[in-house]
Design a protein around this motif. Structure first.
Motif, PDB file in Angstrom:
ATOM      1  N   LYS A   1       0.854  -1.193   0.000  1.00  0.00           N
ATOM      2  CA  LYS A   1       0.000   0.000   0.000  1.00  0.00           C
ATOM      3  C   LYS A   1       0.887   1.239   0.000  1.00  0.00           C
ATOM      4  O   LYS A   1       2.005   1.209   0.524  1.00  0.00           O
ATOM      5  N   PHE A   2       0.351   2.320  -0.563  1.00  0.00           N
ATOM      6  CA  PHE A   2       1.071   3.585  -0.515  1.00  0.00           C
ATOM      7  C   PHE A   2       0.534   4.395   0.647  1.00  0.00           C
ATOM      8  O   PHE A   2      -0.653   4.691   0.727  1.00  0.00           O
ATOM      9  N   ASP A   3       1.433   4.745   1.582  1.00  0.00           N
ATOM     10  CA  ASP A   3       1.071   5.553   2.742  1.00  0.00           C
ATOM     11  C   ASP A   3       1.318   7.014   2.390  1.00  0.00           C
ATOM     12  O   ASP A   3       2.465   7.458   2.331  1.00  0.00           O
ATOM     13  N   GLN A   4       0.247   7.736   2.128  1.00  0.00           N
ATOM     14  CA  GLN A   4       0.382   9.140   1.718  1.00  0.00           C
ATOM     15  C   GLN A   4       0.961  10.007   2.826  1.00  0.00           C
ATOM     16  O   GLN A   4       1.680  10.961   2.548  1.00  0.00           O
ATOM     17  N   ASN A   5       0.671   9.683   4.064  1.00  0.00           N
ATOM     18  CA  ASN A   5       1.202  10.470   5.185  1.00  0.00           C
ATOM     19  C   ASN A   5       2.723  10.373   5.270  1.00  0.00           C
ATOM     20  O   ASN A   5       3.389  11.337   5.626  1.00  0.00           O
ATOM     21  N   LYS A   6       3.245   9.190   4.951  1.00  0.00           N
ATOM     22  CA  LYS A   6       4.690   8.975   5.013  1.00  0.00           C
ATOM     23  C   LYS A   6       5.351   9.099   3.641  1.00  0.00           C
ATOM     24  O   LYS A   6       6.564   9.025   3.526  1.00  0.00           O
ATOM     25  N   ASN A   7       4.518   9.221   2.598  1.00  0.00           N
ATOM     26  CA  ASN A   7       4.992   9.319   1.220  1.00  0.00           C
ATOM     27  C   ASN A   7       5.907   8.151   0.847  1.00  0.00           C
ATOM     28  O   ASN A   7       6.967   8.325   0.257  1.00  0.00           O
ATOM     29  N   THR A   8       5.462   6.957   1.234  1.00  0.00           N
ATOM     30  CA  THR A   8       6.240   5.754   0.945  1.00  0.00           C
ATOM     31  C   THR A   8       5.317   4.551   0.824  1.00  0.00           C
ATOM     32  O   THR A   8       4.169   4.585   1.263  1.00  0.00           O
ATOM     33  N   HIS A   9       5.831   3.492   0.227  1.00  0.00           N
ATOM     34  CA  HIS A   9       5.092   2.239   0.152  1.00  0.00           C
ATOM     35  C   HIS A   9       5.330   1.438   1.428  1.00  0.00           C
ATOM     36  O   HIS A   9       6.429   1.442   1.965  1.00  0.00           O
TER      37      HIS A   9
END
Length: 133
Positions: free
Chosen positions: A91-99
């Protein structure tokens, strides 16, 4: 994280709690079709609104993958990306800007078997990038 597939087949079919959607990319369906000499629509059905996936694997009357025979995958070396990832998902974690990799708690083999290293997950990530780009 510890994990080693116990070959129980849980991930290859529906359960009381979950209906499986084994999705395939166009290239995966083409590869399986060529290797098995079966037209794609014999073992898949077309899907829409599941981009980048174009097909969903058909199942037998008991809700198991078309290619699961005697609890063994008959296309194991060609299995779709979604199967290679199980019991993990990316999943892409938008808060952390990483997968980020997550896992499904339904798999009884999580926490058992060999230690999966960062290298293992990096290779899965690179495989996904390769197939999806």
């Amino acid at each position: 994280m510890l994990f080693e597939c116990g070959k129980c087949g849980l991930c290859c079919g529906d359960t009381k709690q979950k209906t499986r959607h084994i999705l395939l990319l166009e290239s995966e369906a083409d590869t399986v079709s060529a290797a098995t000499c079966l037209p794609k629509l014999v073992f898949t059905k077309e899907v829409v609104d599941k981009t980048p996936y174009c097909y969903e694997m058909k199942k037998d009357d008991e809700g198991r993958c078309f290619f699961l025979k005697d609890n063994q995958c008959t296309i194991y070396t060609l299995r779709p990306l979604i199967c290679r990832f199980y019991p993990f998902e990316l999943k892409f974690d938008q808060n952390k800007n990483t997968h980020v990799f997550n896992f499904t708690p339904e798999c009884r083999e999580i926490g058992k078997g060999k230690l999966l290293t960062k290298k293992y997950f990096k290779e899965l990530f690179l495989l996904a990038k390769e197939k999806l780009l």
